[in-house]
Design a protein around this motif. Structure first.
Motif, short mmCIF file in Angstrom:
data_model
loop_
_atom_site.label_atom_id
_atom_site.label_comp_id
_atom_site.label_asym_id
_atom_site.label_seq_id
_atom_site.Cartn_x
_atom_site.Cartn_y
_atom_site.Cartn_z
N ASP A 1 -46.96 9.60 66.22
CA ASP A 1 -47.55 8.36 65.69
C ASP A 1 -46.56 7.58 64.81
O ASP A 1 -46.96 6.70 64.06
CB ASP A 1 -48.85 8.65 64.94
CG ASP A 1 -48.66 9.60 63.77
OD1 ASP A 1 -47.52 10.09 63.58
OD2 ASP A 1 -49.65 9.88 63.07
N GLY B 1 -45.11 11.88 50.36
CA GLY B 1 -44.49 13.00 49.64
C GLY B 1 -43.26 12.48 48.92
O GLY B 1 -42.52 11.67 49.47
N ALA C 1 -50.97 16.30 67.02
CA ALA C 1 -52.27 16.97 67.08
C ALA C 1 -53.34 16.24 66.28
O ALA C 1 -54.53 16.47 66.47
CB ALA C 1 -52.14 18.41 66.59
N GLY C 2 -52.91 15.36 65.39
CA GLY C 2 -53.86 14.67 64.52
C GLY C 2 -54.87 13.86 65.32
O GLY C 2 -54.58 13.39 66.42
N ASN D 1 -40.55 11.10 51.41
CA ASN D 1 -40.28 11.87 52.62
C ASN D 1 -40.84 11.12 53.82
O ASN D 1 -42.03 10.81 53.86
CB ASN D 1 -40.96 13.24 52.49
CG ASN D 1 -40.93 14.03 53.78
OD1 ASN D 1 -39.96 13.96 54.53
ND2 ASN D 1 -42.00 14.78 54.03
N LYS E 1 -54.44 22.32 60.53
CA LYS E 1 -54.31 22.93 59.20
C LYS E 1 -53.02 22.52 58.50
O LYS E 1 -52.52 23.27 57.67
CB LYS E 1 -54.36 24.46 59.34
CG LYS E 1 -55.69 25.00 59.87
CD LYS E 1 -55.66 26.51 59.80
CE LYS E 1 -56.71 27.15 60.68
NZ LYS E 1 -56.41 28.59 60.83
N GLY E 2 -52.46 21.40 58.89
CA GLY E 2 -51.28 20.89 58.20
C GLY E 2 -50.04 20.86 59.09
O GLY E 2 -49.99 21.49 60.14
N THR E 3 -49.05 20.11 58.60
CA THR E 3 -47.84 19.89 59.40
C THR E 3 -47.04 21.19 59.61
O THR E 3 -46.45 21.37 60.69
CB THR E 3 -46.93 18.83 58.73
OG1 THR E 3 -46.79 19.17 57.35
CG2 THR E 3 -47.54 17.45 58.83
N GLN F 1 -52.47 23.10 68.96
CA GLN F 1 -52.92 23.38 67.60
C GLN F 1 -54.41 23.04 67.59
O GLN F 1 -54.80 21.89 67.48
CB GLN F 1 -52.17 22.52 66.57
CG GLN F 1 -52.49 22.90 65.15
CD GLN F 1 -52.07 21.84 64.13
OE1 GLN F 1 -51.96 20.65 64.45
NE2 GLN F 1 -51.85 22.28 62.90
N GLU G 1 -46.25 16.54 47.54
CA GLU G 1 -47.19 15.60 48.16
C GLU G 1 -47.89 14.77 47.09
O GLU G 1 -48.14 15.26 45.98
CB GLU G 1 -48.23 16.37 48.98
CG GLU G 1 -47.67 17.01 50.23
CD GLU G 1 -46.97 16.02 51.14
OE1 GLU G 1 -47.62 15.10 51.63
OE2 GLU G 1 -45.75 16.14 51.32
C1 UD1 Z 1 -46.71 13.89 55.74
C2 UD1 Z 1 -45.77 14.63 54.80
C3 UD1 Z 1 -45.38 13.69 53.65
C4 UD1 Z 1 -44.75 12.43 54.22
C5 UD1 Z 1 -45.66 11.77 55.24
C6 UD1 Z 1 -44.94 10.67 55.93
C7 UD1 Z 1 -46.44 16.96 54.88
C8 UD1 Z 1 -47.17 18.04 54.20
N1 UD1 Z 1 -46.44 15.78 54.27
O1 UD1 Z 1 -47.88 13.59 55.00
O2 UD1 Z 1 -44.46 14.33 52.77
O3 UD1 Z 1 -44.46 11.52 53.16
O4 UD1 Z 1 -46.07 12.72 56.24
O5 UD1 Z 1 -45.84 9.96 56.72
O6 UD1 Z 1 -45.86 17.18 55.92
N2 UD1 Z 1 -50.22 16.70 62.17
C9 UD1 Z 1 -50.51 17.65 63.13
N3 UD1 Z 1 -51.27 18.72 62.76
C10 UD1 Z 1 -51.73 18.89 61.48
C11 UD1 Z 1 -51.43 17.89 60.53
C12 UD1 Z 1 -50.65 16.81 60.90
O7 UD1 Z 1 -50.10 17.55 64.27
O8 UD1 Z 1 -52.40 19.90 61.24
C13 UD1 Z 1 -49.42 15.54 62.57
C14 UD1 Z 1 -50.24 14.26 62.51
O9 UD1 Z 1 -50.79 13.96 63.77
C15 UD1 Z 1 -49.19 13.24 62.11
C16 UD1 Z 1 -48.19 14.02 61.30
O10 UD1 Z 1 -48.38 15.37 61.63
O11 UD1 Z 1 -48.52 12.75 63.24
C17 UD1 Z 1 -48.29 13.80 59.80
O12 UD1 Z 1 -49.58 14.18 59.38
P1 UD1 Z 1 -50.33 13.49 58.20
O13 UD1 Z 1 -51.55 14.22 57.89
O14 UD1 Z 1 -50.41 12.03 58.47
O15 UD1 Z 1 -49.24 13.72 57.04
P2 UD1 Z 1 -49.33 13.15 55.61
O16 UD1 Z 1 -50.38 13.84 54.86
O17 UD1 Z 1 -49.34 11.68 55.65
#
Ligand code: UD1
Ligand code: CA
Length: 455
Positions: free
Chosen positions: A103, A138, A8-9, A168, A78-80, A74, A153
């Motif tokens: 990704d 993380g 979703a990013g 992580n 608002k986060g993973t 989504q 994080e």
């Molecule tokens: C996340 C992890 C972190 C890990 C890192 C590895 C969490 C809170 N943190 O951090 O521990 O070391 O990945 O790369 O999970 N995404 C969505 N919707 C959202 C947010 C993210 O689909 O609302 C997707 C993004 O497109 C991406 C992935 O989730 O593919 C990770 O999101 P990103 O914001 O890059 O995570 P980090 O903050 O890097």
């Protein structure tokens, strides 16, 4: 098993209208790599893709691709944890849910199997990695016994926690029922104000659910892409990996860092590939084939012992054993060459069959033609296959000799063993075994060249 892929990013740093997960590695969208690795997993599974930014482009890609995928939206990122929550309703009762990322394209099936096995006993499987420079990731917290107790994080981490080098990767396999229950407990009380998927680890630990970790065999499997520079870096890493696999399979690469495979390249024994070649789609190179520098070969079958020389371009063609192609030759879709055919420089062949031992060594266009065995096509020969509306066929029978600078105005047939004199414009069939020539009679005149006028 449930497989949830987060995609979703926005991928803001790509500065593109194309969603990040559709940017290609080795000619295929990153998402396709992830879907391919997921599809190869053992057992029954359903895949739920969480879409957001550019979701309509991703839907369009899915409609054309051969993957069975459900989607969840989504609309606000608002986060993973929040992202996985959007897929919650669609999760089946299967005991394990695997979390992947659109990704992070190069994750291998073997690693996912490894991770899934950890969760099959009811625990939580976490894919971690040790990194010399863990900035941005993380960090994995462990207690005195070495058991995982949580993930913090980077943005929420103390200076001390930032020293931890085990990170992580984001990949997890979780017990489905527990996951649903944990996701509902997540709170965005952190530096980013997001719902962190990583917070489920502490929840699992609090409930006594064991957390097991494993690591991928290759560092590149867990590398994510946020920018075009990272995409380009990962492309090189993957190309080098594909090159290494060819080397291991017994292929000679004159420089394994200068080859690009954007599809599937299958090679027999003792194949040699020079620098700067690009292979697209499905290409088969038979045993003993050599490919010279800077060739582009797409969706083609090249039989044993063919020599393809520098700067040759082949697209949707079949080349028979022992043929010699190039330098600077172009074989276009529908070209089928039999054995021992020679196609030389600046020869273009399209939608044509060429019989064994026939030759077109220099500067020719052969389109919509059926050429027999042992035919010689002289320099400058052109099949005039197109009348501006329709395409017509040229037939040249065995052992015919086509003199240089000949135009064959199709439809037309050259009989077996016929000879066409140089410069012939053939508009009617040429009978077998005879010399056919259309040419104005040669004359010689007395002639005085003009001289330069003096001023
Ligand atoms: C996340 C992890 C972190 C890990 C890192 C590895 C969490 C809170 N943190 O951090 O521990 O070391 O990945 O790369 O999970 N995404 C969505 N919707 C959202 C947010 C993210 O689909 O609302 C997707 C993004 O497109 C991406 C992935 O989730 O593919 C990770 O999101 P990103 O914001 O890059 O995570 P980090 O903050 O890097
Ligand atoms: Ca983030």
């Amino acid at each position: 098993m449930n497989i949830v892929i987060l995609a979703a990013g926005q991928g803001k740093r790509m500065r593109s209208t194309l969603p990040k997960v559709l940017h290609p590695i080795a000619g295929r969208p990153m998402l396709e790599h992830v879907l391919t690795s997921a599809k190869a997993l053992e057992g029954d599974h359903q895949t739920i893709l969480v879409l957001g930014h550019g979701g309509e482009f991703v839907q369009e890609f899915l409609s054309k691709a051969a993957f069975q995928v459900k989607t969840a939206l989504q609309s606000e990122q608002k986060g993973t944890g929040h992202a996985v929550l959007q897929a919650c309703d669609q999760l089946s009762d299967d005991p394990v849910t695997l979390i992947l990322y659109g990704d992070v394209p190069l994750i291998q099936t073997e690693t996912l199997e490894q991770l899934t096995r950890l969760a099959k006993s009811g625990g939580l499987g976490l894919l971690t990695q040790n990194m010399a420079n863990p900035t941005g990731y993380g960090r994995i917290l462990r207690n005195q016994d070495g058991d995982v107790s949580g993930i913090v994080e980077e943005k929420d981490a103390s200076a001390e926690i930032r020293q931890i080098t085990e990170i992580n990767t984001g990949f997890m396999a979780l017990p489905t029922e527990k996951l649903k229950h944990w996701l509902k407990q997540l709170k965005p009380n952190n530096a980013q104000g997001e719902y962190y998927l990583t917070d489920v680890i502490a929840l699992a630990v609090a409930e006594g659910v064991p957390v097991y970790t494993t690591q991928a065999k290759n560092d590149w499997e867990t590398v994510g892409v946020n920018s075009r520079a990272q995409l380009a870096d990962l492309e090189r890493v993957w190309q080098r990996e594909l090159a290494n696999r060819l080397l291991e399979a017994g292929v000679t690469l004159l420089d394994p860092s200068r080859i690009d495979i954007r599809g599937e390249l299958q090679c027999g024994t003792d194949v040699q590939i020079d620098i700067g070649c690009v292979f697209e789609g499905k290409v088969v190179l038979g045993s003993g084939v050599s490919v010279g520098p800077h060739c582009v070969i797409k969706d083609a079958v090249i039989d044993a012992n063919v020599k393809i020389q520098a700067f040759t371009h082949i697209d949707q063609a079949t080349v028979g054993a022992g043929s010699v192609i190039g330098p600077y030759a172009r074989l276009r879709p529908g070209t089928v060459l039999a054995e021992e055919v020679h196609v030389g420089n600046f020869v273009e062949i399209k939608n044509s069959d060429v019989g064994s031992h026939s030759k077109a060594n220099h500067l020719a266009y052969v389109g919509d033609a059926t050429i027999g065995k042992k035919v010689n096509i002289g320099a400058g020969t052109i099949t005039c296959n197109y009348d501006g509306v329709n395409k017509h066929r040229t037939i040249i029978e065995d052992e015919a000799f086509i003199g240089s600078d000949t135009q064959l105005v199709a439809p037309v047939t050259v009989g077996k063993g016929a000879t066409l004199g140089a410069g012939t414009t053939l508009t009617k069939d040429a009978p077998a075994n005879q010399l056919t020539v259309t040419r104005v009679k040669q004359i010689s005149l007395n002639w005085q060249r003009p001289t330069k006028k003096s001023k």
